[in-house]
Design an enzyme around this catalytic site. Structure first.
Site, PDB file in Angstrom:
ATOM      1  N   GLU A 103     -11.953  -2.888   0.039  1.00 47.91           N
ATOM      2  CA  GLU A 103     -11.097  -4.007   0.300  1.00 47.91           C
ATOM      3  C   GLU A 103     -11.810  -5.460  -0.216  1.00 47.91           C
ATOM      4  O   GLU A 103     -10.938  -6.349  -0.396  1.00 47.91           O
ATOM      5  CB  GLU A 103     -10.945  -4.203   1.921  1.00 47.91           C
ATOM      6  CG  GLU A 103     -10.074  -2.792   2.305  1.00 47.91           C
ATOM      7  CD  GLU A 103     -10.610  -1.594   2.249  1.00 47.91           C
ATOM      8  OE1 GLU A 103      -9.857  -0.688   2.183  1.00 47.91           O
ATOM      9  OE2 GLU A 103     -11.837  -1.634   2.549  1.00 47.91           O
ATOM     10  N   ASP A 151      -7.208   4.864   7.500  1.00 50.52           N
ATOM     11  CA  ASP A 151      -8.115   5.534   8.730  1.00 50.52           C
ATOM     12  C   ASP A 151      -7.096   5.438   9.939  1.00 50.52           C
ATOM     13  O   ASP A 151      -7.397   4.617  10.721  1.00 50.52           O
ATOM     14  CB  ASP A 151      -9.420   5.014   8.981  1.00 50.52           C
ATOM     15  CG  ASP A 151     -10.345   5.175   7.688  1.00 50.52           C
ATOM     16  OD1 ASP A 151     -10.211   5.913   6.822  1.00 50.52           O
ATOM     17  OD2 ASP A 151     -11.455   4.371   7.786  1.00 50.52           O
ATOM     18  N   ASP A 173     -12.936   4.187  -2.297  1.00 50.72           N
ATOM     19  CA  ASP A 173     -12.605   3.913  -0.803  1.00 50.72           C
ATOM     20  C   ASP A 173     -13.788   2.644  -0.578  1.00 50.72           C
ATOM     21  O   ASP A 173     -14.316   2.482  -1.575  1.00 50.72           O
ATOM     22  CB  ASP A 173     -13.363   5.001   0.001  1.00 50.72           C
ATOM     23  CG  ASP A 173     -13.084   5.188   1.486  1.00 50.72           C
ATOM     24  OD1 ASP A 173     -12.155   4.290   1.843  1.00 50.72           O
ATOM     25  OD2 ASP A 173     -13.533   5.960   2.183  1.00 50.72           O
TER      26      ASP A 173
END
Length: 798
Positions: A407, A480, A404
């Protein structure tokens, strides 16, 4: 000299001038203008690669997207010279290159235009950042539609949109939010019944305009790097999808348990709470295979550690869960806490493994542990080190990892500043070039570590950010999202789009990560997720302490949710076989109707209907209180799953949608393999494989793939492929089977459940031997048992 136009804020635009010379070397063709070089590379009869060197010199030919198994295999190709163009031809394509400006026109062998440059390739110096902005513009053909680009939360047809790839932590994203988490610079075009694809392999920020700025022009560009793209011809869109995965790679088969139901929350802790959740699943007889541990299992959010108060014996917990059929997946983020007492930080600091700013200072930013540093995953030495850290998790029984925040996401800053430096496998670049592949390479290193230390078992990985080609090692989820009906629709669209963008192993956070769904929304989301390759419920912590377990909404909803999770498990032989097709041929598991009926213009803008594999058509219930829904069916005959009503396609039909049903259709002629009900995959040996066979008069082929469901014996040929072909008519039912058998199963018989036989019959022929045929059941189906080694089943009209 180069042709120039007026300047813009980025500087003067440059265009190639006329071709001065050319040469051919094997399957390469090079064309030289006064400054620009165009390289045309024939990869296959329907795959052509185009590279442009703005000032004559190419950059390093290197890609994080392409598969090591990509082979260049053109069958027949050559070149012709004409007065105004050069023509490179294959058995499927003609590529015309204008002598005066390098502009391209690509046609099929009959001369029909598939793709054509408008201004074509051009570039300008990026005065603000350095390097060059690389452009390419194409004419939009009459009626052209566009698809692809990964997880974009908008209509499937991208015509009229402008979108970009720059991996972003888009918490609570909405419809049309852009950019999002993933970076997939690949799109499809479809016009006049012909489909093609363009894969722009450039890791800088890339932008795609599908007629937004100018209605008749499609363009794509990057703020750095090189104009390097693959043109892929179908003409079938599914053929384009398969060819794209020959370039970027196909996955290994997942462990069978990864196709079961996954339960996740931010966060399940302490260990007693995890045990309580597992016990509740088994007590209520709701199937589940996987429980996730979010960041609170760690010691102060330090990766590769355990909170000794909440998880004093993680190995014991995982062992006990495994005994009850549960696998454990743990989260690992890229941020490494700045803490002199923390071994991972000490080792990374000592060996210079962390990213640095342009002036040599460490790249530091706040994430969950507080101040963190970040490994440079573009360095192969760092990737090897990162892989080695998973030994401690694998040794205590962790079977999967969840990457997670990669990015990469950084609180307050959003992401890394552009001056951060990266190794980029020996090239030394700024974050501008490495940003879009940071999470991609983190997940690659994670997958390599888990595979190494779990061998011979198969591991499981899920990542939030990635680049093209990540399907080779990871699944993804849509990010999300929000508990809303619009996000239920977005989940369907995003998973379809990801699937045709090479990443089929995908799903959404069921029920929404942010907010609290009511029972109806959660139930309808579960129904859709049954037909997503990854089925995971995940929700955020909140002040009310509300949970999103299948029993959280009361008995009425729990009953329906359990029914559909049971259906998920019954269909695992079908979904695993569909995954095998994806892993073997690159065929998307989820297929928008435009991809299976592209000659039918009515399918081109549809978003609600999609195919899951070859034989199931799904249209989820998408609005609160919906009691009926219109569903478009493509040409052919279709059985309504819940009642066996036979419907003729190429029309819209109205379907009742009580809470315990959703629009679900089976292709006439299909063979649908099913398991009996179970609480987790491989709970018991399958003693009889159930085959639901749907009578049809068109020739329909179906596949059942089998192996151990874990381990890698299938790579050595330890698997079964059973192919069924139904070719029936109004006088006779006819089912033929061919197979490759090299894996021992526990069952020796098939139980056939025949749907829709349109005539009365009393005799069943199995490989020519006659046996009595029982009477139809109350629902009209006919059931009988046949040996697993049968070759031909016939039922003749009385």
């Amino acid at each position: 000299m180069q042709v120039e136009t007026s300047s813009s804020k980025y500087g003067v635009k440059h265009y190639p001038d006329g071709i001065r010379e050319w040469k051919k070397e094997g399957n390469y063709f090079s064309f030289y203008t006064s400054e620009t070089t165009l390289e045309v590379r024939v990869i296959a009869d329907k795959i052509i690669r185009f590279r442009y060197a703005a000032e004559g010199t190419f950059q390093r030919d290197f890609s994080y997207a392409t598969s090591d198994t990509l082979e260049e295999s053109p069958i027949s190709f050559g070149i012709k010279e004409w007065e105004e163009t050069f023509e490179i031809y294959t058995d499927a394509l003609k590529v015309f290159i204008a002598r005066d400006n390098l502009r391209l026109t690509i046609t099929d062998t009959e001369g029909h235009v598939i793709n054509q440059d408008e201004m074509g390739y051009h570039w300008q110096h990026y005065l603000l950042k350095g390097g060059k902005i690389q452009y390419c513009s194409k004419l939009i053909q009459e009626g052209e539609r566009f698809y692809g680009l990964g997880d974009k939360p908008t209509e499937l047809n991208l015509r009229g949109k402008r979108l970009e790839n720059y991996g972003t932590d888009a918490y609570g994203f909405q419809k049309d939010t852009d950019p999002l988490y993933r970076n997939i610079p690949f799109y499809y075009g479809l016009h006049h019944g012909k489909g093609y694809g363009i894969f722009f392999d450039n890791t800088f920020r890339t932008i795609f305009d599908f007629g937004k700025e100018r209605a008749d022009v499609c363009s794509f560009w990057a703020r750095g790097g090189e104009m390097n793209y693959y043109f892929i011809y179908g003409p079938e869109l599914l053929d384009v999808a398969r060819a794209y995965t020959t370039i970027t790679g196909t996955p290994e088969l997942p462990p069978l348990w990864a196709l079961g139901y996954h339960q996740c929350r931010w966060s399940y802790y302490p260990d007693s709470r995890v045990r309580e959740i597992a016990k509740e699943f088994r007590k209520r007889k709701i199937p589940c295979d996987v429980i996730y541990l979010d960041i609170d299992y760690m010691d102060g959010f330090r990766c590769f550690t355990w909170n000794k108060e909440w998880f004093p014996d993680p190995a014991g917990l995982i062992r006990d869960l495994a005994a009850d059929g549960f696998k454990v997946v743990v989260i690992i983020d890229p941020g490494i806490k700045v803490d002199p007492e923390y071994a991972v930080y000490q080792e990374g600091l000592k060996n210079n493994y962390f990213c640095k700013r342009a002036d040599g200072a460490l790249m530091e930013g706040d994430v969950w542990p507080g101040k963190c540093v970040f490994p440079d995953f573009t360095n192969p030495v760092v990737r090897d080190w990162w892989s080695s850290l998973f030994k401690s998790l694998a040794e205590i029984g962790v079977r999967g990892v969840w990457n997670d925040m990669n990015e990469p996401a950084v609180f307050e800053m959003g992401t890394f500043p552009e001056d951060v430096r990266h190794d980029y496998d020996g090239e030394e670049v700024s974050h501008r070039k490495a940003h879009n592949i940071y999470g991609h390479l983190m997940s690659k290193a994670t997958a390599a570590g888990m595979k190494k230390y779990l061998m011979p078992h198969r591991s499981f990985l899920i990542t939030r950010s990635c680049y093209s080609g990540a399907q080779r090692w990871s699944s993804v989820w849509t990010g999300d999202n929000v508990s809303s009906w619009e996000h239920l629709w977005l989940a369907s669209v995003q998973c379809q789009r990801l699937s045709v963008s090479g990443i089929s192993f995908t799903g959404s956070d069921i029920g929404g990560f942010i907010g609290e769904p009511d029972g109806e929304l959660f139930t309808r989301w579960i129904q859709l997720a049954v037909f997503h390759p990854l089925m995971r419920t995940h929700s955020a912590s909140n002040e009310t302490g509300f949970n999103q377990e299948p029993w959280s909404f009361g008995p009425e909803y729990e009953k329906v949710v359990t029914k559909f999770i049971n259906l998920r498990y019954q269909l695992i032989p079908y979904s695993y076989s569909t995954f095998w097709q994806y892993a073997t041929y690159g065929t998307p598991m989820l297929r928008p109707l435009a991809f299976v009926a592209q000659d039918d213009e009515a399918t081109h803008n549809l978003t609600h209907e999609f195919m899951f594999g070859d034989n199931l058509l799904i249209s989820h219930v998408s609005e609160k209180g919906m009691t009926e829904k219109k569903v478009y069916l493509p040409a052919g005959k279709w059985y309504y799953f819940w009642g066996d009503n036979l419907v003729t396609g190429k029309q819209e039909v109205t379907v009742k949608t009580p809470l315990d049903e959703m629009p679900l259709f089976v292709k006439a002629g299909a063979v649908l393999p099913q398991y009996p009900e179970m609480q987790y995959t491989q709970q018991v040996a399958i003693t009889e494989m159930l085959l639901h066979v749907y009578y049809g008069e068109d020739v329909v082929r179906s596949i059942l793939y089998e192996d151990a469901g874990d381990h890698y014996g299938y790579k050595n040929g330890q698997y079964n492929i059973i192919r069924f072909k139904q070719r029936s008519d109004k006088q006779q039912f006819y089912l033929k089977k061919q197979c490759f058998i090299n894996y021992e199963t526990a069952y020796s018989n098939y139980r056939i459940v025949l749907h829709g036989l349109p005539f009365a019959a009393t005799t069943l022929l199995i490989d020519g031997k006659s046996t009595p045929l029982g009477k139809p059941a109350a629902d009209g189906t006919i059931s009988f048992v046949v040996p697993r080694n049968f070759e031909l089943i016939q039922i003749v009209k009385s």
